[in-house]
Design an enzyme around this catalytic site. Structure first.
Site, short mmCIF file in Angstrom:
data_model
loop_
_atom_site.label_atom_id
_atom_site.label_comp_id
_atom_site.label_asym_id
_atom_site.label_seq_id
_atom_site.Cartn_x
_atom_site.Cartn_y
_atom_site.Cartn_z
N PRO A 217 103.26 88.74 -114.08
CG PRO A 217 104.74 89.40 -115.86
CD PRO A 217 103.78 89.83 -114.75
CD GLU A 218 103.24 86.04 -108.13
OE1 GLU A 218 103.97 85.25 -107.28
OE2 GLU A 218 102.08 86.16 -108.05
CE LYS B 142 107.73 89.11 -108.24
NZ LYS B 142 106.88 90.06 -107.68
NE ARG C 26 99.41 93.81 -104.49
CZ ARG C 26 100.26 93.31 -105.44
NH1 ARG C 26 101.47 93.39 -104.96
NH2 ARG C 26 99.88 92.55 -106.43
#
Length: 278
Positions: free
Chosen positions: A2-3, A52, A268
DNA sequence: TATAATGTTAGACT
DNA sequence: AAGTCTAACATTAT
């Protein structure tokens, strides 16, 4: 997983259910999450998002605390607490109206009179910290509401940090993660490798404008469900239909038709259009 | 079997 | 000092 948009979705949904409800019991099934001592019996006040983090405000334990004593109670054990929850990579929250069987990887259970709230987290990276602390503040604390080009340029200063890493750095900007950093930069036409300090104000304006489309749309879509993200009620989000680069290596760029490339940046996966992101 | 995964942090290195 | 890279956390999916 989740962002900002996913966490925002959960907070909005939690706010339709929890305020005014008393925590009847908390069960922590994964000891890494710590202890739930002193939480049962509290009443939820409001749920909010800080980057977040999900912040669940839980009132003082003692009902009937006299108005004049509130100030003292705030500093004592038993005073109001923030339950700070961070879902990290694979954490999910799920609302169960009845006592159906627990889904796999359930790590924590909050029981209320109308149902129970489950934390589900296969990789067990999620963190839970009840206390008086707030999440660490960032200069751009909520990109959904305030993301002005001038501030971005100020904060970027003359940093040589790649702009993608800058957008994802929670010390500067709270809430943006890998998917939305890729998407915002693509829409803005900016190469993710550019040093943050090299962007001109006009380019930051493009970033501001792109984020102003990408983030609210993702919230309206209740998040991006590319693998396992689900909202509080187990529903998929629909923002994956709007992704233009993330996970789309080799597919044609929506803007110029060139094939999307994938590279690795600070560990990433990073997707971008080599032709129209400069 | 090897790789990558929507997050963060610590430590080693440049 | 600032930035990069890797590993670590723990586990699944491809």
């Amino acid at each position: 997983m989740p962002e900002l948009p996913e966490v925002e979705t959960l907070c909005r949904q939690l706010n339709t259910l929890l305020p005014g409800q008393q925590i009847l019991a908390i069960e922590i099934l994964d000891p890494r999450l710590g202890t739930a001592a002193g939480l049962a019996g509290r009443t939820i006040e409001a749920v909010s998002r800080q980057g977040k983090y999900i912040k669940i405000g839980a009132g003082a334990t003692t009902p009937g605390c006299k108005p004049g004593r509130e100030k003292r109670r705030r500093t004592e054990a038993g005073g109001p607490l923030n339950l700070l929850l961070h879902l990290r990579m694979t954490g999910r929250l799920f609302w169960q109206r009845d006592e159906a069987p627990l889904p796999p990887y359930t790590r924590m259970i909050f029981s209320f009179s109308g149902g129970r709230l489950l934390l589900i987290d296969p990789r067990r990276f999620a963190t839970f910290s009840p206390g008086t602390a707030e999440a660490a503040p960032a200069p751009l604390a909520n990109p959904l509401e305030e993301f002005p080009a001038r501030r971005l340029r100020e904060i970027a200063g003359d940093r040589r940090l790649p702009v993608k890493a800058f957008l994802m750095d929670q010390r500067f900007i709270a809430g943006i993660g890998n998917i939305y950093a890729c998407e915002i930069l693509h829409k803005a036409g900016i190469d993710p490798r550019r040093p943050a300090g090299s962007l001109k104000l006009a380019e930051w304006r493009k970033v501001e404008k792109s984020a102003g489309v990408v983030l609210p749309r993702a919230v309206a879509c209740r998040g991006t469900s590319i693998s396992d993200w689900r909202d509080l009620f187990g529903m998929s989000g629909t923002n994956q239909d709007h992704l233009e680069v993330y996970g789309r290596e080799g597919e044609p760029c929506s803007h110029c038709g060139a094939p999307i490339e994938r590279m690795k940046m600070s560990g990433r996966g990073t997707w971008f259009c080599p032709s129209c992101q400069e």
